[in-house]
Write a protein that holds these residues in place. Structure first.
Motif, PDB file in Angstrom:
ATOM      1  N   LEU A   1     -45.075  11.562  17.199  1.00 46.03           N
ATOM      2  CA  LEU A   1     -44.966  13.196  17.683  1.00 46.03           C
ATOM      3  C   LEU A   1     -43.463  14.692  17.389  1.00 46.03           C
ATOM      4  N   LEU A   2     -42.342  13.910  17.153  1.00 45.80           N
ATOM      5  CA  LEU A   2     -41.296  14.966  16.461  1.00 45.80           C
ATOM      6  C   LEU A   2     -41.387  14.875  15.108  1.00 45.80           C
ATOM      7  N   GLU A   3     -42.129  13.204  14.245  1.00 43.63           N
ATOM      8  CA  GLU A   3     -42.483  14.045  13.044  1.00 43.63           C
ATOM      9  C   GLU A   3     -43.376  14.768  12.537  1.00 43.63           C
ATOM     10  N   ALA A   4     -44.759  14.383  13.637  1.00 40.95           N
ATOM     11  CA  ALA A   4     -46.102  15.470  13.191  1.00 40.95           C
ATOM     12  C   ALA A   4     -45.867  16.840  13.512  1.00 40.95           C
ATOM     13  N   GLY A   5     -44.583  16.950  13.959  1.00 35.75           N
ATOM     14  CA  GLY A   5     -44.020  18.466  14.196  1.00 35.75           C
ATOM     15  C   GLY A   5     -43.434  19.629  15.784  1.00 35.75           C
ATOM     16  N   ALA A   6     -44.022  18.462  16.273  1.00 33.09           N
ATOM     17  CA  ALA A   6     -43.365  19.454  18.053  1.00 33.09           C
ATOM     18  C   ALA A   6     -41.786  19.568  18.034  1.00 33.09           C
ATOM     19  N   ALA A   7     -41.808  20.370  18.647  1.00 36.96           N
ATOM     20  CA  ALA A   7     -40.222  20.673  18.563  1.00 36.96           C
ATOM     21  C   ALA A   7     -40.133  20.456  20.045  1.00 36.96           C
ATOM     22  N   GLU A   8     -40.634  19.842  20.736  1.00 35.29           N
ATOM     23  CA  GLU A   8     -40.075  19.200  21.782  1.00 35.29           C
ATOM     24  C   GLU A   8     -41.161  17.907  22.198  1.00 35.29           C
ATOM     25  N   VAL A   9     -40.476  16.576  22.807  1.00 33.91           N
ATOM     26  CA  VAL A   9     -41.090  15.583  23.669  1.00 33.91           C
ATOM     27  C   VAL A   9     -41.177  15.336  24.865  1.00 33.91           C
ATOM     28  N   VAL A  10     -41.972  15.630  26.056  1.00 37.96           N
ATOM     29  CA  VAL A  10     -41.859  15.104  26.883  1.00 37.96           C
ATOM     30  C   VAL A  10     -42.392  13.541  27.165  1.00 37.96           C
ATOM     31  N   ALA A  11     -41.818  13.052  28.165  1.00 34.83           N
ATOM     32  CA  ALA A  11     -42.637  11.376  28.613  1.00 34.83           C
ATOM     33  C   ALA A  11     -42.408  11.391  29.901  1.00 34.83           C
ATOM     34  N   SER A  12     -44.112  11.809  30.167  1.00 35.80           N
ATOM     35  CA  SER A  12     -44.184  12.313  31.646  1.00 35.80           C
ATOM     36  C   SER A  12     -44.059  11.205  32.411  1.00 35.80           C
ATOM     37  N   THR A  13     -44.367   9.616  32.304  1.00 32.55           N
ATOM     38  CA  THR A  13     -43.523   8.940  33.278  1.00 32.55           C
ATOM     39  C   THR A  13     -42.325   8.568  32.999  1.00 32.55           C
ATOM     40  N   GLU A  14     -41.501   9.242  32.426  1.00 32.56           N
ATOM     41  CA  GLU A  14     -40.188   9.222  32.496  1.00 32.56           C
ATOM     42  C   GLU A  14     -39.614   9.843  32.783  1.00 32.56           C
ATOM     43  N   GLU A  15     -39.773  11.248  32.772  1.00 32.21           N
ATOM     44  CA  GLU A  15     -39.341  11.933  33.480  1.00 32.21           C
ATOM     45  C   GLU A  15     -39.468  13.034  34.107  1.00 32.21           C
ATOM     46  N   ASP A  16     -39.091  14.111  34.973  1.00 37.96           N
ATOM     47  CA  ASP A  16     -39.495  14.533  35.711  1.00 37.96           C
ATOM     48  C   ASP A  16     -40.377  16.327  34.971  1.00 37.96           C
TER      49      ASP A  16
ATOM     50  N   ALA B   1     -42.312  18.753  35.479  1.00 31.47           N
ATOM     51  CA  ALA B   1     -41.706  20.273  35.454  1.00 31.47           C
ATOM     52  C   ALA B   1     -40.261  20.636  34.874  1.00 31.47           C
ATOM     53  N   ALA B   2     -39.701  20.272  36.046  1.00 34.47           N
ATOM     54  CA  ALA B   2     -37.956  20.317  35.235  1.00 34.47           C
ATOM     55  C   ALA B   2     -37.734  20.704  33.582  1.00 34.47           C
ATOM     56  N   ARG B   3     -39.072  19.789  33.210  1.00 34.13           N
ATOM     57  CA  ARG B   3     -38.377  19.626  31.701  1.00 34.13           C
ATOM     58  C   ARG B   3     -39.065  20.509  30.839  1.00 34.13           C
ATOM     59  N   LEU B   4     -40.058  21.431  31.890  1.00 34.16           N
ATOM     60  CA  LEU B   4     -40.994  21.928  31.027  1.00 34.16           C
ATOM     61  C   LEU B   4     -39.899  23.516  31.578  1.00 34.16           C
ATOM     62  N   ASN B   5     -39.782  23.643  32.385  1.00 33.11           N
ATOM     63  CA  ASN B   5     -38.924  24.617  32.689  1.00 33.11           C
ATOM     64  C   ASN B   5     -37.355  24.919  32.368  1.00 33.11           C
ATOM     65  N   GLN B   6     -37.081  23.589  31.784  1.00 31.47           N
ATOM     66  CA  GLN B   6     -35.396  23.877  31.146  1.00 31.47           C
ATOM     67  C   GLN B   6     -36.169  24.053  29.526  1.00 31.47           C
TER      68      GLN B   6
ATOM     69  N   ALA C   1     -45.229  25.061  35.420  1.00 30.55           N
ATOM     70  CA  ALA C   1     -43.501  25.699  35.002  1.00 30.55           C
ATOM     71  C   ALA C   1     -44.960  26.547  33.661  1.00 30.55           C
ATOM     72  N   MET C   2     -46.360  27.353  34.009  1.00 35.11           N
ATOM     73  CA  MET C   2     -46.912  28.095  33.698  1.00 35.11           C
ATOM     74  C   MET C   2     -46.206  29.672  33.669  1.00 35.11           C
ATOM     75  N   SER C   3     -46.066  30.387  32.751  1.00 28.77           N
ATOM     76  CA  SER C   3     -45.498  31.910  33.147  1.00 28.77           C
ATOM     77  C   SER C   3     -46.820  32.750  33.670  1.00 28.77           C
ATOM     78  N   LYS C   4     -46.497  33.728  34.326  1.00 28.85           N
ATOM     79  CA  LYS C   4     -47.121  34.592  34.838  1.00 28.85           C
ATOM     80  C   LYS C   4     -48.572  35.255  33.994  1.00 28.85           C
ATOM     81  N   GLY C   5     -49.533  35.066  34.294  1.00 25.02           N
ATOM     82  CA  GLY C   5     -50.678  34.975  33.477  1.00 25.02           C
ATOM     83  C   GLY C   5     -50.665  34.676  32.556  1.00 25.02           C
ATOM     84  N   GLY C   6     -50.192  32.954  32.902  1.00 28.67           N
ATOM     85  CA  GLY C   6     -50.308  32.300  32.008  1.00 28.67           C
ATOM     86  C   GLY C   6     -52.196  31.494  31.638  1.00 28.67           C
ATOM     87  N   ILE C   7     -52.825  30.346  30.948  1.00 25.35           N
ATOM     88  CA  ILE C   7     -53.644  30.012  30.078  1.00 25.35           C
ATOM     89  C   ILE C   7     -53.643  28.187  30.455  1.00 25.35           C
ATOM     90  N   LEU C   8     -54.077  27.838  31.319  1.00 22.62           N
ATOM     91  CA  LEU C   8     -54.427  26.444  31.053  1.00 22.62           C
ATOM     92  C   LEU C   8     -56.310  26.011  31.036  1.00 22.62           C
TER      93      LEU C   8
END
Length: 135
Positions: free
Chosen positions: A59-74, A76-81, A106-113
Motif C-alpha cells: 500500500l505504501l508502494e501504491a502511494g498511500a501516505a500512511e497505512v493502518v492495520a485495523s486488527t493490529e492497532e487502535d 481511532a487513536a492512529r487516525l487521530n495521531q 476520527a472525523m473532522s467537524k463537517g466531515g463526510i463519510l
C-alpha cells in the motif's frame, strides 16, 4: 469501474482537495487502490486502512501516505495521531461493521463519510451522538 466509483465519491460528492486527510478502507481492493491514486492526484493525504500489516508495504508502494492495520492497532487513536486536531475530512468506507465507530470518531467537524459497501458481516452501529457532535 473502480476509478469511476472512487472519483465520483471522492471528487464529485466529497469535493476532496489538497490538504484534506482521507481514510480509505479496504485499501488493497481495486476501488481502494484507485481511490489512493485519485486522492494523491489532488494533493490529499491518503490513509489506507487494511486488516493486517501484511499489505502495508504494498500500500505504501501504491502511494498511500500512511497505512493502518485495523486488527493490529487502535484505529481511532492512529487516525487521530495522523490527522491531528483537524481530523479526517473524508472517509471512503467499503467495510462497515465495528470500524464504523472509530472512523466517525476520527472525523473532522463537517466531515463526510461515504459508505459504499458492507464487507463486514457484523452489524454497523450508528454512533448518533458522535455524528451529531460533528455537524
Amino acid at each position: 469501474m473502480q476509478y469511476l466509483t472512487a472519483y465520483g465519491a471522492l471528487i464529485d460528492i466529497a469535493g476532496l482537495h489538497s490538504g484534506d486527510h482521507v481514510v480509505i478502507t479496504a485499501a488493497s481492493s481495486s476501488v481502494g487502490l484507485a481511490a489512493v491514486q485519485i486522492a494523491n492526484s489532488v494533493g490529499a493525504t491518503t490513509i489506507a486502512v487494511t486488516r493486517t500489516s501484511a499489505k502495508m508495504r504494498a500500500l505504501l508502494e501504491a502511494g498511500a501516505a500512511e497505512v493502518v492495520a485495523s486488527t493490529e492497532e487502535d484505529l481511532a487513536a492512529r487516525l487521530n495521531q495522523i490527522a491531528g486536531p483537524r481530523g479526517v475530512r473524508v472517509v471512503f468506507d467499503a467495510v462497515g461493521g465495528p470500524i464504523f465507530e472509530p472512523l466517525t470518531a476520527a472525523m473532522s467537524k463537517g466531515g463526510i463519510l461515504i459508505e459504499y459497501g458492507g464487507l463486514s458481516r457484523e452489524p454497523t452501529p450508528f454512533p448518533l451522538s458522535a455524528v451529531l457532535a460533528k455537524t
